[in-house]
Motif scaffolding. Structure first.
Motif, PDB file in Angstrom:
ATOM      1  N   SER A  51     111.277 125.348  77.264  1.00 40.97           N
ATOM      2  CA  SER A  51     110.610 126.247  78.564  1.00 40.97           C
ATOM      3  C   SER A  51     111.270 128.129  77.244  1.00 40.97           C
ATOM      4  O   SER A  51     112.094 128.259  76.301  1.00 40.97           O
ATOM      5  CB  SER A  51     112.296 125.693  79.273  1.00 40.97           C
ATOM      6  OG  SER A  51     113.065 126.061  78.393  1.00 40.97           O
TER       7      SER A  51
ATOM      8  N   SER B 133     109.157 119.805  83.966  1.00 38.93           N
ATOM      9  CA  SER B 133     109.734 118.560  83.471  1.00 38.93           C
ATOM     10  C   SER B 133     111.344 118.579  84.436  1.00 38.93           C
ATOM     11  O   SER B 133     112.689 117.687  83.421  1.00 38.93           O
ATOM     12  CB  SER B 133     109.399 119.266  81.802  1.00 38.93           C
ATOM     13  OG  SER B 133     109.637 120.139  81.398  1.00 38.93           O
ATOM     14  N   SER B 134     111.615 119.710  83.937  1.00 39.28           N
ATOM     15  CA  SER B 134     113.344 120.237  83.912  1.00 39.28           C
ATOM     16  C   SER B 134     113.433 119.765  86.007  1.00 39.28           C
ATOM     17  O   SER B 134     114.695 119.848  85.624  1.00 39.28           O
ATOM     18  CB  SER B 134     113.830 121.504  83.751  1.00 39.28           C
ATOM     19  OG  SER B 134     113.136 122.301  84.310  1.00 39.28           O
TER      20      SER B 134
ATOM     21  N   ILE C  49     109.514 119.846  76.115  1.00 40.84           N
ATOM     22  CA  ILE C  49     108.949 120.648  76.451  1.00 40.84           C
ATOM     23  C   ILE C  49     109.639 121.906  76.654  1.00 40.84           C
ATOM     24  O   ILE C  49     110.817 122.292  76.946  1.00 40.84           O
ATOM     25  CB  ILE C  49     108.188 121.047  78.594  1.00 40.84           C
ATOM     26  CG1 ILE C  49     107.760 119.643  78.306  1.00 40.84           C
ATOM     27  CG2 ILE C  49     107.595 122.296  78.443  1.00 40.84           C
ATOM     28  CD1 ILE C  49     106.610 119.917  77.935  1.00 40.84           C
TER      29      ILE C  49
ATOM     30  N   THR D  61      98.557 124.339  78.161  1.00 39.65           N
ATOM     31  CA  THR D  61      98.447 123.229  77.458  1.00 39.65           C
ATOM     32  C   THR D  61      98.853 122.904  76.065  1.00 39.65           C
ATOM     33  O   THR D  61      99.179 122.735  75.652  1.00 39.65           O
ATOM     34  CB  THR D  61      97.151 121.886  77.912  1.00 39.65           C
ATOM     35  OG1 THR D  61      97.033 122.092  79.339  1.00 39.65           O
ATOM     36  CG2 THR D  61      97.236 120.974  77.850  1.00 39.65           C
TER      37      THR D  61
ATOM     38  N   ASP E 292     109.838 129.508  87.987  1.00 35.14           N
ATOM     39  CA  ASP E 292     109.955 129.551  85.970  1.00 35.14           C
ATOM     40  C   ASP E 292     110.116 128.811  85.258  1.00 35.14           C
ATOM     41  O   ASP E 292     109.372 128.457  84.719  1.00 35.14           O
ATOM     42  CB  ASP E 292     110.086 131.091  85.951  1.00 35.14           C
ATOM     43  CG  ASP E 292     109.777 132.246  86.951  1.00 35.14           C
ATOM     44  OD1 ASP E 292     108.159 132.361  87.271  1.00 35.14           O
ATOM     45  OD2 ASP E 292     109.774 132.940  87.313  1.00 35.14           O
ATOM     46  N   LEU E 293     110.426 127.550  86.073  1.00 29.64           N
ATOM     47  CA  LEU E 293     111.490 127.000  85.127  1.00 29.64           C
ATOM     48  C   LEU E 293     109.754 125.550  85.121  1.00 29.64           C
ATOM     49  O   LEU E 293     109.395 125.260  86.014  1.00 29.64           O
ATOM     50  CB  LEU E 293     112.462 125.937  85.311  1.00 29.64           C
ATOM     51  CG  LEU E 293     114.159 126.711  85.626  1.00 29.64           C
ATOM     52  CD1 LEU E 293     114.733 126.006  86.182  1.00 29.64           C
ATOM     53  CD2 LEU E 293     113.921 127.213  83.931  1.00 29.64           C
ATOM     54  N   PRO E 294     109.932 125.261  83.986  1.00 21.36           N
ATOM     55  CA  PRO E 294     109.292 124.023  83.584  1.00 21.36           C
ATOM     56  C   PRO E 294     109.518 122.551  83.993  1.00 21.36           C
ATOM     57  O   PRO E 294     110.306 122.388  84.741  1.00 21.36           O
ATOM     58  CB  PRO E 294     109.282 123.724  82.193  1.00 21.36           C
ATOM     59  CG  PRO E 294     110.322 124.246  81.985  1.00 21.36           C
ATOM     60  CD  PRO E 294     110.678 124.942  82.418  1.00 21.36           C
TER      61      PRO E 294
ATOM     62  N   ARG F 162     101.754 124.674  74.827  1.00 18.99           N
ATOM     63  CA  ARG F 162     103.159 123.907  75.619  1.00 18.99           C
ATOM     64  C   ARG F 162     103.453 122.374  74.890  1.00 18.99           C
ATOM     65  O   ARG F 162     104.081 121.777  75.104  1.00 18.99           O
ATOM     66  CB  ARG F 162     103.630 124.371  76.550  1.00 18.99           C
ATOM     67  CG  ARG F 162     103.716 125.767  77.102  1.00 18.99           C
ATOM     68  CD  ARG F 162     104.357 125.648  78.906  1.00 18.99           C
ATOM     69  NE  ARG F 162     103.516 127.158  78.695  1.00 18.99           N
ATOM     70  CZ  ARG F 162     104.105 127.736  80.436  1.00 18.99           C
ATOM     71  NH1 ARG F 162     103.339 126.957  81.461  1.00 18.99           N
ATOM     72  NH2 ARG F 162     103.469 128.915  80.789  1.00 18.99           N
TER      73      ARG F 162
ATOM     74  N   PRO G 261     114.669 118.154  78.432  1.00 19.38           N
ATOM     75  CA  PRO G 261     113.238 117.687  78.034  1.00 19.38           C
ATOM     76  C   PRO G 261     112.650 118.060  76.463  1.00 19.38           C
ATOM     77  O   PRO G 261     113.173 119.033  76.368  1.00 19.38           O
ATOM     78  CB  PRO G 261     112.334 117.989  79.378  1.00 19.38           C
ATOM     79  CG  PRO G 261     113.163 119.777  79.866  1.00 19.38           C
ATOM     80  CD  PRO G 261     114.649 119.253  79.957  1.00 19.38           C
TER      81      PRO G 261
ATOM     82  N   THR H 260     103.994 118.786  84.020  1.00 19.92           N
ATOM     83  CA  THR H 260     105.298 118.834  83.372  1.00 19.92           C
ATOM     84  C   THR H 260     105.526 119.985  82.554  1.00 19.92           C
ATOM     85  O   THR H 260     106.305 120.668  82.383  1.00 19.92           O
ATOM     86  CB  THR H 260     106.605 117.624  83.009  1.00 19.92           C
ATOM     87  OG1 THR H 260     105.902 117.487  82.299  1.00 19.92           O
ATOM     88  CG2 THR H 260     106.272 116.653  84.801  1.00 19.92           C
ATOM     89  N   HIS H 261     104.372 120.403  81.757  1.00 17.18           N
ATOM     90  CA  HIS H 261     104.082 121.730  81.317  1.00 17.18           C
ATOM     91  C   HIS H 261     104.570 123.036  82.180  1.00 17.18           C
ATOM     92  O   HIS H 261     104.585 123.826  80.898  1.00 17.18           O
ATOM     93  CB  HIS H 261     103.755 121.145  79.952  1.00 17.18           C
ATOM     94  CG  HIS H 261     101.739 121.954  80.676  1.00 17.18           C
ATOM     95  ND1 HIS H 261     101.710 120.480  80.699  1.00 17.18           N
ATOM     96  CD2 HIS H 261     101.226 122.150  79.923  1.00 17.18           C
ATOM     97  CE1 HIS H 261     100.065 120.523  81.453  1.00 17.18           C
ATOM     98  NE2 HIS H 261     100.151 122.060  80.606  1.00 17.18           N
ATOM     99  N   LEU H 262     104.141 122.631  83.208  1.00 18.82           N
ATOM    100  CA  LEU H 262     103.501 123.522  83.895  1.00 18.82           C
ATOM    101  C   LEU H 262     104.883 123.774  84.807  1.00 18.82           C
ATOM    102  O   LEU H 262     105.326 122.858  84.994  1.00 18.82           O
ATOM    103  CB  LEU H 262     102.637 123.998  84.775  1.00 18.82           C
ATOM    104  CG  LEU H 262     101.433 123.727  84.205  1.00 18.82           C
ATOM    105  CD1 LEU H 262      99.881 123.669  85.302  1.00 18.82           C
ATOM    106  CD2 LEU H 262     100.805 124.245  83.626  1.00 18.82           C
TER     107      LEU H 262
END
Lengths: 258, 554
Positions: free
Chosen positions: B289, A135-136, B287, B315, A131-133, B318, B285, A91-93
């Motif tokens: 962004s 996780s969203s 993370i 990794t 382009d959003l992570p 982030r 979240p 989810t960080h990508l």
């Protein structure tokens, strides 16, 4: 009718003393969507994971194109696309980064994969969020990322473990026709779902699993004729559902009121 | 009802000191905690060695130095742990999603979180002082007799616990102030603050006076250091008399005031920010962004190498938890480098001139140390997974021979651990060293980095950040002592040798040949354990207790 591409022979998997999958054998043919049905905990996802090589079987054999997959697991994985039951993603990508990473891991040519990713993101309505992570992303968007990752390399065998989970109506309709389209183009599709109406619409052949054993393996038409039942739901209830839904719901309502 | 909720939550949060999501199926978090406690107790035992070796007859200033050392070590340890556990003050997203629909008051969650953290740190203070707190107070007592010894015990434990509380409250105040900022800004700033705090705590510990004398205590700069405030508090509680009494009283006074300010600051800022943050945790979240649109101008090699290197870089950039652990190692490194720089200045920068002072072994040691810490730190954080259950994608795309994966991991390690230090060293050395010497050292540093990367790859059949973590496998309590006792002397000796070699063409050539040979050997060792049937490892397992020797009768 197509020819047999995927064949499972007497495959077993035990966790401690519990048999998750107990000597199952079935085959899936090209140009055919095989529905793989069963209640929760019946062993569907375990079978899928054994086919992908994510977990090892205790005994039995899985053949692809006539050869045991263990003989050349890498070659088999090159031809495999898999959508897992749960949308576990990094989810960080971002969606785009994830798909690019999958394309690189599969050693796809950069230019072709970039075009393919771009096209898939457009067609699956993810392009504006690429382009959003992750996780969203909503559950449905994550499911689409999984689907794109599974199809990116044009696999011959596609394993779909509850692929409709979280998809909105429009996306579910697209996926339903996509499965039929891919099947018509000669792909082997093993498709697991609890949505029996969808399964009845798109699968020509179903395998029903109950407590780790196969209780039915035939075309839907033949099962209907054999059991004198009109819908797949009735067939499934007859073969794989032990509970009386009405009685259980009454008991639950009574329990929480007590 | 609320008390029961508090007890349940407290137990859950205490057990979650180690993130259970990272662990392998065999993982036992208590093993890691046990090793940690053993490490702290080991430090405590080490501090008692002078007593066991020398016995009695200590001068007052030596006793003061030891008293100050224990207070400073406790404050350093608690400061570092508090910063490492920074994120656990607030519940994570999953906690909030689970607890929000339940009839649990936010104040109960807050109290349980704070109590769990406080208890964990209290246990750390106990472990760190388990031997020193039993033996040394007998020597610290200001008078003879059982009552004086008892008073000394009381003073010791009160002081270390108060000093620990001050550090915890100080870190909480910092966190509370930062969390008043918008959530995304807080997430971005958070890691920078953590790194700054690591550097500050370790830097102060290294730079502050090691020997405590009346003259040192009268220095205005020293009187501004919190470790000396709590040293003063100990002296006051212990009943010190004599000419230093007024200075000691002033230091103790500062300790109480600092504790009061830190406690009220922590309470106020956390109360202000906590309830606001609980809502924000659900909405956004964890993370950071926003920067994902930036396309990197370079690719990192062929498909697999590019994929693994990009994955590792993203990794690290982030994932807050990984960056925090890495920043801890860099904090330690920077602090030691700071000590080298201080030593350089103290040892004649002014008298000999900048150029000649900088072209010296300590300057070489600093760059080599940072290279070691960078590679070691990356190797340690790489063994901690991110989103463990997402690693299936690497498993079903395992389409190449293990050697290709190891080459990809090598590339990733070089890019994320060797290259940044090498580039930073290049900038530094080219600006203060003669060109030839700078080039020569950078070549040596690069080779050394490659050798260290190769050494870390031996038996490492994993893709970084994808394999489950087995607590205790790293044998923290031994590795720490090995590094603490061997690394610095080895680096210093190596730097001395290199310094001599840099001044001789033959010596330098011999050094390069030796390093190249070492690189070739380590590379061969990495390759030798890989066979075509080797599979990459995604789940860390315990070593079997019984090993088969595979002996068969022919």
């Amino acid at each position: 009718m197509g020819f047999t591409m995927l064949e499972l022979r007497n495959v077993c998997k035990r966790y401690s003393s519990i048999a998750a999958v107990d000597g199952i054998s079935f085959s899936a043919r090209t140009g055919e969507v095989t529905g793989y049905l069963g209640a929760n905990g019946s062993g569907k996802s375990t079978t899928m994971k054994m086919i992908t090589g994510l977990i090892e079987m205790d005994s039995g054999e899985i053949l692809f194109d006539g050869k045991p997959i263990q003989c050349d697991l890498m070659a088999f994985k090159r031809r495999l696309g898999y959508v897992p039951e749960e949308p576990h993603l990094y989810t960080h990508l971002s969606g785009l980064e994830y798909l690019e990473m999958v394309a690189q891991l599969r050693a796809l040519p950069p230019k072709i994969s970039a075009e393919c990713i771009d096209g898939l993101l457009h067609l699956l309505a993810l392009h504006s969020d690429r382009d959003l992570p992750i996780s969203s992303y909503s559950k449905g968007m994550r499911q689409k990322v999984l689907l794109a990752a599974a199809l990116l390399h044009n696999p011959d065998l596609i394993l779909l473990d509850e692929p409709f989970s979280g998809l909105d109506v429009g996306s579910a309709l697209v996926l339903r026709s996509l499965i039929q389209e891919l099947s018509a183009r000669g792909k082997v599709i093993l498709f697991s779902s609890h949505e029996l109406e969808t399964v009845q619409r798109i699968c020509s052949h179903v395998v029903i699993l109950h407590r780790g054993k196969i209780v039915a393996d035939d075309s839907i038409e033949r099962l209907q004729a054999l059991m004198s039942l009109s819908t797949l739901e009735e067939i499934f209830s007859e073969l794989a559902v032990e509970q009386d839904a009405g009685s259980i719901s009454r008991q639950i309502a009574d329990l929480i009121q007590a | 009802m609320e008390r029961l909720q508090f007890r349940v939550l407290f137990r859950v949060f205490m057990l979650r000191v180690v993130d259970l999501e990272l662990l392998s199926a065999d993982g036992d978090p208590t093993k890691l905690l046990g090793q940690f406690a053993a490490l702290l107790a080991g430090i405590s035992f080490l501090f008692c060695l002078p007593l066991l070796l020398v016995g009695g007859g200590w001068r007052e200033t030596d006793l003061w130095t030891m008293e100050h050392l224990f207070v400073a070590a406790t404050m350093l340890a608690i400061g570092l742990f508090s910063v490492l556990n920074w994120d656990s003050i607030f519940p994570d997203r999953r906690d909030v999603l689970v607890l929000a629909p339940l009839p649990v008051a936010p104040r109960t969650i807050f109290a349980a979180k704070l109590s769990a953290l406080g208890s964990a740190l209290f246990i750390s203070v106990l472990a760190l002082n388990v031997f020193t707190g039993l033996l040394w107070p007998m020597y610290f007592s200001s008078a003879d007799g059982a009552l004086a010894v008892l008073r000394s015990f009381g003073a010791y434990w009160t002081t270390v616990l108060t000093a620990a509380a001050f550090m915890l409250f100080f870190v909480l105040t910092l966190l509370g102030v930062a969390s008043l900022l918008p959530r995304q800004l807080f997430l971005r700033l958070s890691v920078l603050l953590q790194v700054a705090a690591f550097c500050l705590f370790i830097g102060v510990f290294i730079v502050e006076p090691t020997s405590v004398t009346p003259e040192v205590l009268r220095e205005p700069g020293v009187q501004c250091l919190p470790t000396f405030w709590f040293f003063g508090l100990f002296q006051q509680l212990n009943g010190v008399t004599g000419p230093m009494q007024s200075v000691i009283a002033e230091l103790a006074h500062r300790a109480w005031i600092a504790l009061a300010i830190a406690a009220s600051g922590a309470l106020a800022t956390l109360l202000l920010s906590y309830f606001h943050t609980l809502r924000k945790i659900v909405e956004s979240p964890d993370i950071v962004s926003g920067s994902h649109r930036i396309k990197w101008p370079v690719t990192f090699g062929k498909s697999l190498q590019g994929a693994v290197t990009s994955f590792c870089l993203r990794t690290l950039l982030r994932s807050r938890s990984h960056r925090v652990i890495l920043s801890f190692y860099f904090g330690v490194g920077f602090a030691i480098v700071l000590a080298y720089v201080v030593a350089l200045y103290a040892g004649g920068l002014s008298s000999r001139g900048a150029a000649s002072a900088f072209v010296s072994a300590p300057f070489l040691s600093a760059s080599i140390l940072m290279m070691c810490i960078s590679i070691g730190g990356i190797r340690i954080v790489a063994s901690m997974p991110i989103a463990l259950r997402a690693n299936w994608i690497f498993r079903i795309t395992e389409l190449q021979q293990p050697s290709a994966y190891i080459a990809a991991v090598r590339r990733a390690f070089v890019v994320i651990s060797v290259l940044p230090i090498w580039l930073a060293s290049a900038v530094l050395f080219f600006s203060v060293w003669p060109l030839r010497l700078a080039l020569e050292h950078l070549l040596v540093l690069g080779l050394l980095g490659m050798i260290l990367v190769e050494a870390t790859l031996h038996g490492f059949k994993k893709i970084p950040f994808t394999c489950s973590y087995l607590p205790g496998k790293g044998n923290l309590q031994y590795v720490f002592w090995a590094c603490a006792l061997l690394l610095l002397p080895l680096i210093n000796a190596g730097a001395q040798i290199e310094m001599r070699m840099l001044n001789s063409l033959f010596g330098y050539s011999a050094l390069l040949v030796a390093l190249s040979l070492a690189l070739a050997i380590t590379r061969w060792r990495t390759a030798a354990v890989l066979t075509p049937t080797t599979q990459m490892q995604f789940d860390e397992v315990e070593a079997p207790e019984l090993l088969s020797l595979s002996l068969t009768r022919e």
